[in-house]
Design a protein around this motif. Structure first.
Motif, short mmCIF file in Angstrom:
data_model
loop_
_atom_site.label_atom_id
_atom_site.label_comp_id
_atom_site.label_asym_id
_atom_site.label_seq_id
_atom_site.Cartn_x
_atom_site.Cartn_y
_atom_site.Cartn_z
N PRO A 286 1.04 -5.08 -3.00
CA PRO A 286 2.32 -4.39 -2.70
C PRO A 286 2.55 -3.19 -3.61
O PRO A 286 3.18 -2.21 -3.21
CB PRO A 286 3.39 -5.47 -2.93
CG PRO A 286 2.70 -6.61 -3.59
CD PRO A 286 1.24 -6.49 -3.34
N ASP A 287 2.02 -3.27 -4.83
CA ASP A 287 2.22 -2.17 -5.77
C ASP A 287 1.44 -0.92 -5.32
O ASP A 287 1.96 0.20 -5.37
CB ASP A 287 1.75 -2.62 -7.16
CG ASP A 287 2.19 -1.65 -8.23
OD1 ASP A 287 3.39 -1.29 -8.24
OD2 ASP A 287 1.34 -1.21 -9.02
N ILE A 288 0.20 -1.13 -4.87
CA ILE A 288 -0.62 0.00 -4.39
C ILE A 288 0.07 0.66 -3.19
O ILE A 288 0.14 1.89 -3.09
CB ILE A 288 -2.03 -0.48 -3.96
CG1 ILE A 288 -2.78 -1.06 -5.15
CG2 ILE A 288 -2.82 0.65 -3.30
CD1 ILE A 288 -4.00 -1.90 -4.77
N VAL A 289 0.58 -0.21 -2.30
CA VAL A 289 1.24 0.30 -1.08
C VAL A 289 2.45 1.15 -1.44
O VAL A 289 2.63 2.26 -0.94
CB VAL A 289 1.62 -0.91 -0.17
CG1 VAL A 289 2.58 -0.49 0.93
CG2 VAL A 289 0.37 -1.52 0.43
N ARG A 290 3.27 0.64 -2.36
CA ARG A 290 4.45 1.41 -2.79
C ARG A 290 4.02 2.70 -3.49
O ARG A 290 4.59 3.77 -3.27
CB ARG A 290 5.29 0.59 -3.78
CG ARG A 290 6.55 0.00 -3.19
CD ARG A 290 7.50 -0.50 -4.26
NE ARG A 290 6.84 -1.19 -5.37
CZ ARG A 290 6.51 -2.47 -5.37
NH1 ARG A 290 6.81 -3.22 -4.33
NH2 ARG A 290 5.91 -3.02 -6.40
N ALA A 291 3.01 2.59 -4.34
CA ALA A 291 2.59 3.74 -5.16
C ALA A 291 2.17 4.93 -4.30
O ALA A 291 2.39 6.07 -4.66
CB ALA A 291 1.43 3.33 -6.08
N VAL A 292 1.59 4.64 -3.14
CA VAL A 292 1.08 5.77 -2.33
C VAL A 292 1.97 6.09 -1.14
O VAL A 292 2.05 7.26 -0.73
CB VAL A 292 -0.38 5.51 -1.89
CG1 VAL A 292 -0.49 4.34 -0.94
CG2 VAL A 292 -0.98 6.77 -1.26
N PHE A 293 2.67 5.11 -0.57
CA PHE A 293 3.37 5.37 0.69
C PHE A 293 4.88 5.58 0.52
O PHE A 293 5.55 5.93 1.50
CB PHE A 293 3.12 4.24 1.70
CG PHE A 293 1.66 4.12 2.08
CD1 PHE A 293 0.90 5.25 2.36
CD2 PHE A 293 1.04 2.87 2.16
CE1 PHE A 293 -0.44 5.15 2.71
CE2 PHE A 293 -0.30 2.76 2.52
CZ PHE A 293 -1.05 3.91 2.79
N ALA A 294 5.43 5.34 -0.66
CA ALA A 294 6.86 5.59 -0.84
C ALA A 294 7.15 7.05 -0.52
O ALA A 294 6.33 7.94 -0.79
CB ALA A 294 7.27 5.27 -2.28
N ASN A 295 8.29 7.30 0.08
CA ASN A 295 8.70 8.66 0.47
C ASN A 295 7.64 9.31 1.37
O ASN A 295 7.40 10.51 1.30
CB ASN A 295 8.97 9.52 -0.76
CG ASN A 295 9.99 10.62 -0.49
OD1 ASN A 295 10.95 10.42 0.27
ND2 ASN A 295 9.79 11.78 -1.08
N SER A 296 6.97 8.48 2.16
CA SER A 296 5.88 8.94 3.05
C SER A 296 4.81 9.72 2.28
O SER A 296 4.23 10.68 2.82
CB SER A 296 6.46 9.80 4.18
OG SER A 296 7.27 8.99 4.99
#
Ligand code: NAD
Length: 497
Positions: A286-296
């Motif tokens: 989940p951290d990797i996903v947030r790190a790259v996809f937050a704010n598109s």
């Protein structure tokens, strides 16, 4: 039927946003100048226009700098610092009190999900409240020079500061520079990004409502090559705070150099995120996903280069593919995980990276092409995308995409990860997941980055210094370190009779 109801909701939201700014804000007044062209504000989620702001020009910047210069001579810089701090605190409160409207306008202007826009409003307010408390604590020092002399230092405002803002998180970026600049007694001219000028114009009016004197903050919307360039070049602007691309940062720095103005540059990044084979993958995914996809993916410090140790590469890739397939995408008003990209131009840029990568044989295990959510087919949507086995010399592994594309690269060990991580012109942020504190700290020491995250990317907030190594920038924003950019130190030496 469903499409119609979405359209109705959209029209209702635009109506709820109220009258949107269509003026410049100079010396405490709304300035309507019919000789100026206008820049259309497009809702990235629907592709529809929500209004237009003036394209301020060199004369507009001149008027704003004159106003900021005379406000500096007025009560602002001589105000007892505690009173200045109290006013800035009230700015924070006023922003928070207007959260619903500011967030709605930000969503319509920038595209981000409403819940994220609300967080941006909170962060914007936080900057003013955080720095407000510092206004009466900027103390000088006394320097011993022997019996015959007395020497002390004072912190003196630099003067008029220029703030050139990007479009990705407009409210945060406005406050990040303005709050410390004003705390130190400076005045300001703000040039927001052409795609997202609305909230800057709304915030400056809130500031004056709570008592910030006219002219202390002025906002000139406009194009970068015209209004932005004029601001960076202006001989009466003594510090330029710029956030944006490396290419524009160089132009701004060279314009400021012509009149020896100082600069703070917050530029791009291609930040490495390392996952070692002892990492807790339940936390890491989940951290990797947030790190790259937050704010598109439109975040300068996004963890876009994923360097994964060989032994866990396949398992991690599977888990990431599953996790990203669960992410939802839609109009900002629908509050999905991801909103649209900011503009048709940005969608073209991101799509160009994906198309060229596929043509070179790079495989996307998820995403990779624009999508068209039902009801908003004209919006600028690109899904969360994961490219596997990206060669380290490929543009996808080296250039900033500024969109939701993760490049996954396999590495043998920590040493190779550090070497690849540092083989970049950028040096903004970096992250690592490992259970071994020695390896984590070795990474933190070895990587060239202004901010390093261990077992949890992002989340440092506004109190922690932030800025880049190498081409990622000059100076630090956030935290107490940001104040250093906004005052001169004057030394006074007295020879005793
Ligand atoms: P950009 O450089 O195109 O524009 C940024 C701002 O500069 C805009 O307001 C623009 O109008 C203005 N500008 C353009 N040309 C100018 C000129 N000649 N003189 C003066 N001003 C000019 O960048 P962008 O596309 O808006 O933003 C994306 C970039 O910003 C990415 O590279 C991203 O990494 C970076 N960014 C960095 C941070 C950070 O904190 N390091 C934060 C957000 C964005």
């Amino acid at each position: 039927m469903r499409q119609r109801s979405k359209e109705e909701q959209w029209h209702q939201a635009v109506e709820n946003a109220g009258q949107l700014p269509d003026y410049l804000y100079i010396n405490g007044e709304r300035v309507y100048d019919s000789s100026l062209q206008s820049i259309e504000s497009v809702d990235p989620g629907s592709g529809r226009s929500i209004g237009a702001v003036p394209a301020g020009n060199r004369q507009s910047i001149e008027a704003a700098v004159v106003a900021a210069r005379s406000a500096l001579q007025g009560p602002w810089r001589d105000l007892p610092p505690r009173e200045r701090g109290q006013l800035l605190w009230r700015v924070g409160e006023a922003i928070r009190a207007d959260k619903a409207r500011l967030a709605l306008v930000e969503t319509l202007d920038n595209g981000k999900p409403l819940k994220d826009a609300e967080v941006c409003v909170e962060r914007c307010a936080d900057y003013f409240c955080y720095y407000a408390g510092m206004a009466d604590k900027l103390e000088g020092s006394s320097v011993p020079l022997g019996a015959g002399k007395v020497c002390f230092t004072e912190h003196v405002p630099i003067g008029v500061t220029g703030h050139i803002i990007p479009w990705n998180v407009p409210l945060n970026m406005i406050a990040r520079g303005l709050a410390p600049a004003l705390t130190c007694g400076n005045t300001a001219v703000v040039k927001p990004a052409e795609d997202t000028s609305m909230t800057a114009l709304l915030v400056v009016e809130l500031m004056e409502k709570v008592g910030i004197p006219p002219g202390v903050v002025n906002v000139v919307s406009g194009y970068g090559h015209e209004a932005g360039q004029a601001l960076a070049e202006h001989p009466d602007v003594h510090h330029v705070t710029f956030t944006g691309s490396v290419a524009t940062g160089k132009t701004v720095m060279s314009a400021a150099a012509q009149h020896i103005a100082s600069v703070s540059l917050e530029l791009g990044g291609k930040s490495p995120h390392i996952i070692l084979d002892d990492a807790d993958l339940d936390r890491a995914v989940p951290d990797i996903v947030r790190a790259v996809f937050a704010n598109s993916g439109q975040i300068c410090s996004a963890g876009t280069r994923l360097l994964v140790q060989k032994g866990i590469y396949n398992e991690l890739l599977d888990r990431l593919t599953q996790a990203s397939s669960k992410l939802t995408l839609g109009h900002g008003l629908d509050n999905k995980d991801l909103g649209p990209l900011v503009s048709a131009k940005q969608l073209d840029t991101v799509n160009g990276f994906a198309t060229r990568a596929e043509a070179r044989g790079i495989k996307f295990v998820s995403g990779g092409q624009p999508v068209h959510p039902e009801g908003f087919e004209q919006g600028f949507y690109f899904p969360p995308s994961i490219a596997m086995d990206v060669p380290v010399d490929d543009e996808l592994a080296n250039d900033e995409v500024f969109g939701p594309i993760l490049s996954v690269i396999s590495v043998d060990d920590l040493e190779e990860a550090i070497t690849i991580g540092n083989n970049s012109d950028y040096g903004l942020a970096a992250g690592i997941h490992t259970r071994d504190i020695n390896r984590a700290l070795k990474f933190a020491r070895g990587i060239d980055a202004g901010q390093v995250y261990i077992n949890g990317y992002h989340g440092a907030g506004d109190t922690v210094p932030f800025g880049g190594f190498k081409h990622s920038g000059i100076g630090r924003e956030k935290g107490l370190a940001a104040l250093n950019a906004y005052y001169e130190i004057k030394s006074v030496v007295v020879t005793l009779c």
